[in-house]
Design an enzyme around this catalytic site. Sequence first.
Site, PDB file in Angstrom:
ATOM      1  N   ASP A 134     -32.640  -9.892 -92.657  1.00  0.00           N
ATOM      2  CA  ASP A 134     -33.409  -8.807 -93.267  1.00  0.00           C
ATOM      3  C   ASP A 134     -32.467  -7.875 -94.026  1.00  0.00           C
ATOM      4  O   ASP A 134     -31.530  -7.337 -93.441  1.00  0.00           O
ATOM      5  CB  ASP A 134     -34.178  -8.037 -92.190  1.00  0.00           C
ATOM      6  CG  ASP A 134     -35.296  -7.201 -92.796  1.00  0.00           C
ATOM      7  OD1 ASP A 134     -35.758  -7.533 -93.903  1.00  0.00           O
ATOM      8  OD2 ASP A 134     -35.702  -6.212 -92.164  1.00  0.00           O
ATOM      9  N   HIS A 141     -36.829   3.732 -99.789  1.00  0.00           N
ATOM     10  CA  HIS A 141     -36.995   3.646 -98.333  1.00  0.00           C
ATOM     11  C   HIS A 141     -35.704   4.084 -97.639  1.00  0.00           C
ATOM     12  O   HIS A 141     -35.724   4.904 -96.718  1.00  0.00           O
ATOM     13  CB  HIS A 141     -37.364   2.219 -97.928  1.00  0.00           C
ATOM     14  CG  HIS A 141     -37.337   1.969 -96.447  1.00  0.00           C
ATOM     15  ND1 HIS A 141     -38.336   2.409 -95.607  1.00  0.00           N
ATOM     16  CD2 HIS A 141     -36.420   1.341 -95.655  1.00  0.00           C
ATOM     17  CE1 HIS A 141     -38.045   2.050 -94.356  1.00  0.00           C
ATOM     18  NE2 HIS A 141     -36.895   1.410 -94.364  1.00  0.00           N
ATOM     19  N   ARG A 150     -30.515  11.968 -91.300  1.00  0.00           N
ATOM     20  CA  ARG A 150     -29.337  12.703 -91.781  1.00  0.00           C
ATOM     21  C   ARG A 150     -29.721  13.509 -93.014  1.00  0.00           C
ATOM     22  O   ARG A 150     -29.459  13.092 -94.146  1.00  0.00           O
ATOM     23  CB  ARG A 150     -28.205  11.713 -92.176  1.00  0.00           C
ATOM     24  CG  ARG A 150     -27.683  10.809 -91.072  1.00  0.00           C
ATOM     25  CD  ARG A 150     -26.693   9.795 -91.640  1.00  0.00           C
ATOM     26  NE  ARG A 150     -27.304   8.949 -92.670  1.00  0.00           N
ATOM     27  CZ  ARG A 150     -27.976   7.820 -92.423  1.00  0.00           C
ATOM     28  NH1 ARG A 150     -28.082   7.380 -91.192  1.00  0.00           N
ATOM     29  NH2 ARG A 150     -28.522   7.129 -93.405  1.00  0.00           N
ATOM     30  N   GLU A 204     -43.335  -2.659 -91.694  1.00  0.00           N
ATOM     31  CA  GLU A 204     -42.433  -2.579 -92.837  1.00  0.00           C
ATOM     32  C   GLU A 204     -42.929  -3.571 -93.875  1.00  0.00           C
ATOM     33  O   GLU A 204     -42.931  -4.781 -93.639  1.00  0.00           O
ATOM     34  CB  GLU A 204     -40.978  -2.876 -92.433  1.00  0.00           C
ATOM     35  CG  GLU A 204     -40.360  -1.734 -91.638  1.00  0.00           C
ATOM     36  CD  GLU A 204     -38.844  -1.805 -91.530  1.00  0.00           C
ATOM     37  OE1 GLU A 204     -38.279  -2.904 -91.735  1.00  0.00           O
ATOM     38  OE2 GLU A 204     -38.228  -0.762 -91.236  1.00  0.00           O
ATOM     39  N   GLU A 206     -42.537  -5.773 -96.786  1.00  0.00           N
ATOM     40  CA  GLU A 206     -41.388  -6.417 -97.428  1.00  0.00           C
ATOM     41  C   GLU A 206     -41.837  -7.675 -98.155  1.00  0.00           C
ATOM     42  O   GLU A 206     -42.865  -8.270 -97.848  1.00  0.00           O
ATOM     43  CB  GLU A 206     -40.328  -6.811 -96.383  1.00  0.00           C
ATOM     44  CG  GLU A 206     -39.901  -5.650 -95.497  1.00  0.00           C
ATOM     45  CD  GLU A 206     -38.644  -5.931 -94.682  1.00  0.00           C
ATOM     46  OE1 GLU A 206     -37.909  -6.884 -95.020  1.00  0.00           O
ATOM     47  OE2 GLU A 206     -38.409  -5.173 -93.721  1.00  0.00           O
ATOM     48  N   ASP A 238     -42.096  -6.631 -91.203  1.00  0.00           N
ATOM     49  CA  ASP A 238     -41.043  -6.493 -90.196  1.00  0.00           C
ATOM     50  C   ASP A 238     -41.475  -5.386 -89.231  1.00  0.00           C
ATOM     51  O   ASP A 238     -41.012  -4.249 -89.301  1.00  0.00           O
ATOM     52  CB  ASP A 238     -39.730  -6.149 -90.924  1.00  0.00           C
ATOM     53  CG  ASP A 238     -38.576  -5.902 -89.969  1.00  0.00           C
ATOM     54  OD1 ASP A 238     -38.620  -6.392 -88.840  1.00  0.00           O
ATOM     55  OD2 ASP A 238     -37.622  -5.199 -90.388  1.00  0.00           O
ATOM     56  N   ARG A 242     -40.074   2.290 -83.631  1.00  0.00           N
ATOM     57  CA  ARG A 242     -39.142   3.317 -84.127  1.00  0.00           C
ATOM     58  C   ARG A 242     -38.425   4.076 -83.025  1.00  0.00           C
ATOM     59  O   ARG A 242     -37.280   4.516 -83.215  1.00  0.00           O
ATOM     60  CB  ARG A 242     -39.899   4.303 -85.022  1.00  0.00           C
ATOM     61  CG  ARG A 242     -40.530   3.681 -86.254  1.00  0.00           C
ATOM     62  CD  ARG A 242     -39.507   3.050 -87.158  1.00  0.00           C
ATOM     63  NE  ARG A 242     -40.115   2.542 -88.393  1.00  0.00           N
ATOM     64  CZ  ARG A 242     -39.492   1.715 -89.218  1.00  0.00           C
ATOM     65  NH1 ARG A 242     -38.254   1.302 -88.960  1.00  0.00           N
ATOM     66  NH2 ARG A 242     -40.097   1.292 -90.308  1.00  0.00           N
ATOM     67  N   GLN A 245     -35.763   1.819 -81.771  1.00  0.00           N
ATOM     68  CA  GLN A 245     -34.756   1.725 -82.831  1.00  0.00           C
ATOM     69  C   GLN A 245     -33.821   2.931 -82.837  1.00  0.00           C
ATOM     70  O   GLN A 245     -32.599   2.788 -82.934  1.00  0.00           O
ATOM     71  CB  GLN A 245     -35.465   1.598 -84.186  1.00  0.00           C
ATOM     72  CG  GLN A 245     -34.536   1.353 -85.363  1.00  0.00           C
ATOM     73  CD  GLN A 245     -35.296   1.226 -86.690  1.00  0.00           C
ATOM     74  OE1 GLN A 245     -36.522   1.245 -86.715  1.00  0.00           O
ATOM     75  NE2 GLN A 245     -34.573   1.086 -87.774  1.00  0.00           N
ATOM     76  N   TYR A 249     -29.911   1.826 -82.212  1.00  0.00           N
ATOM     77  CA  TYR A 249     -29.387   1.280 -83.467  1.00  0.00           C
ATOM     78  C   TYR A 249     -27.910   1.534 -83.711  1.00  0.00           C
ATOM     79  O   TYR A 249     -27.295   0.843 -84.531  1.00  0.00           O
ATOM     80  CB  TYR A 249     -30.226   1.750 -84.655  1.00  0.00           C
ATOM     81  CG  TYR A 249     -29.821   3.043 -85.321  1.00  0.00           C
ATOM     82  CD1 TYR A 249     -29.139   3.024 -86.541  1.00  0.00           C
ATOM     83  CD2 TYR A 249     -30.115   4.266 -84.743  1.00  0.00           C
ATOM     84  CE1 TYR A 249     -28.771   4.205 -87.166  1.00  0.00           C
ATOM     85  CE2 TYR A 249     -29.760   5.446 -85.360  1.00  0.00           C
ATOM     86  CZ  TYR A 249     -29.090   5.413 -86.569  1.00  0.00           C
ATOM     87  OH  TYR A 249     -28.732   6.582 -87.170  1.00  0.00           O
ATOM     88  N   LYS A 258     -36.842  -4.671 -83.514  1.00  0.00           N
ATOM     89  CA  LYS A 258     -37.373  -5.504 -84.595  1.00  0.00           C
ATOM     90  C   LYS A 258     -37.458  -6.985 -84.246  1.00  0.00           C
ATOM     91  O   LYS A 258     -37.929  -7.773 -85.057  1.00  0.00           O
ATOM     92  CB  LYS A 258     -36.497  -5.332 -85.847  1.00  0.00           C
ATOM     93  CG  LYS A 258     -36.682  -3.983 -86.514  1.00  0.00           C
ATOM     94  CD  LYS A 258     -35.585  -3.709 -87.512  1.00  0.00           C
ATOM     95  CE  LYS A 258     -35.805  -2.394 -88.222  1.00  0.00           C
ATOM     96  NZ  LYS A 258     -36.914  -2.443 -89.184  1.00  0.00           N
ATOM     97  N   THR A 262     -42.091 -10.835 -86.337  1.00  0.00           N
ATOM     98  CA  THR A 262     -42.080 -10.637 -87.791  1.00  0.00           C
ATOM     99  C   THR A 262     -43.168 -11.543 -88.356  1.00  0.00           C
ATOM    100  O   THR A 262     -43.171 -12.738 -88.075  1.00  0.00           O
ATOM    101  CB  THR A 262     -40.714 -11.027 -88.382  1.00  0.00           C
ATOM    102  OG1 THR A 262     -39.690 -10.282 -87.713  1.00  0.00           O
ATOM    103  CG2 THR A 262     -40.651 -10.743 -89.872  1.00  0.00           C
ATOM    104  N   THR A 365     -37.763  -2.879 -96.544  1.00  0.00           N
ATOM    105  CA  THR A 365     -39.008  -2.178 -96.835  1.00  0.00           C
ATOM    106  C   THR A 365     -39.034  -1.704 -98.278  1.00  0.00           C
ATOM    107  O   THR A 365     -38.082  -1.092 -98.757  1.00  0.00           O
ATOM    108  CB  THR A 365     -39.157  -0.962 -95.903  1.00  0.00           C
ATOM    109  OG1 THR A 365     -38.964  -1.408 -94.570  1.00  0.00           O
ATOM    110  CG2 THR A 365     -40.527  -0.329 -96.048  1.00  0.00           C
ATOM    111  N   GLU A 379     -42.218   6.733 -93.121  1.00  0.00           N
ATOM    112  CA  GLU A 379     -42.120   7.550 -94.333  1.00  0.00           C
ATOM    113  C   GLU A 379     -43.448   8.228 -94.654  1.00  0.00           C
ATOM    114  O   GLU A 379     -43.476   9.409 -95.004  1.00  0.00           O
ATOM    115  CB  GLU A 379     -41.715   6.680 -95.523  1.00  0.00           C
ATOM    116  CG  GLU A 379     -40.364   6.024 -95.374  1.00  0.00           C
ATOM    117  CD  GLU A 379     -40.267   4.820 -96.300  1.00  0.00           C
ATOM    118  OE1 GLU A 379     -39.944   5.023 -97.468  1.00  0.00           O
ATOM    119  OE2 GLU A 379     -40.530   3.689 -95.847  1.00  0.00           O
TER     120      GLU A 379
HETATM  121 MN    MN Z   1     -36.984  -4.493 -92.312  1.00  0.00          MN
END
Ligand code: MN
Length: 430
Positions: A134, A141, A150, A204, A206, A238, A242, A245, A249, A258, A262, A365, A379
């Site tokens: 991926d 995104h 951040r 997601e 994609e 995907d 969250r 994640q 992550y 993830k 899928t 994404t 988002e």
């Molecule tokens: Mn993805």
Amino acid sequence: MSWFELDHTHDAGARCWVEGADGHESFPVQNLPLGLFSDGDSGPRVGVAIGGFVLDVAGLVDTGLLPDLDYLTYMVHERLNELLALGSLTRRALRHSLFALLTDRRHEAAVTPFLSPVVEVDLHLPCEVGDYTDFYAGIHHATKVGKLFRPDNPLLPNYRHVPIGYHGRASSVVLSGTPVKRPMGQLPGADGPRFGPTERLDLELELGVWIGPGNSLGCPVPIAEAAEHVAGFCLLNDWSARDVQAWEYQPLGPFLAKNFQTSVSPWILTPEALAPFRGPAFARGAEDPAPLPYLLDAEDQAHGGLRLELGVWLQTRAMREAGIPETRLSAGGTDALYWTVQQMVAHHTVGGCNLMPGDLFGTGTVSGEAAGTEGSLLELTEGGKRPLALPNGETRTFLQDGDRLRISATARREGFAAIGFGDCVGEIIA
Ligand code: MN
């Protein structure tokens, strides 16, 4: 012939004798996507979507209706990996032969026995997926998600130089329609993690990329040859947890957030079908660095982009029970992809990694810059802070049990027949 050239199979005026094929929203005769299907007693075999029907290509080959392609007899059963491995010459020959059969009424009587309504067959995952990677090529995104984590430094400094990706899990790639079981996992909390079902289940949106011919270990694919290794495209969701994640992550990237599932759409749209919908690669700003030479090719820069209209659609259980149709959450496009698929292939292999026929890529994404074009709820709801209002008065931040989520893609250009990808759907279950 190069991978973006047009021929008579792209003629918008072509007429097909299959009932309902002309003007079909996804599968007119200009599309002819490849898939794997079965009906009743015979095993999975290759088919092509035409209007509301599946054409049994394997059956046509077996009975001699595609004489120049009789070598396919050994390659078109059980999975499409071997067919995709043959590359663009065979794919184009098959496209041209099928186009000739389906646009000439003299073949109607001979070919009709090989047509089945798609609602009467079972569709299968087209390939045995050996590996799934991926990417993260949707720059808006990456920027918006980066901002949530951040605020001062949304896009990390490597983003505009190197196509970011991670190696995903091939075993949990499933066909559209497979229910999505809400995963359990470690959820972050003020007093340390707790264990439970994810509370921030997201989609997601994609594009999926099916790899055709592979490359040998230690032999990178040059960017100018990368398109020959791409067998086709599908939709890919995907699904992402969250909360899991956010906790897991760092430092190695996504893992259980993830790998639970899928979903991909059943039909492989070939590069030949999508040739009219090519365009320039992402228009880099003056402040953007030029891609390093191994990612830079004049043809790819001029024609390597794809112009697709994307959509995200939701129907909750309450909406379904009240007879309220699905509602559109988002409308975006693939012009938001910072890297072309050819650049992804060149980058993936530049260190010597070998791709195999039937390998699957996700683009990352795809979100536009404007509000309402986002490809994830993360988002759309700004990290769950701004719930979406649905037509029946319900609201959503993340997906609830009973929600039915569909993503869509259509290729449209003035003077050409529009072609679609078909559905990629999943219903959330507890
Ligand atoms: Mn993805």
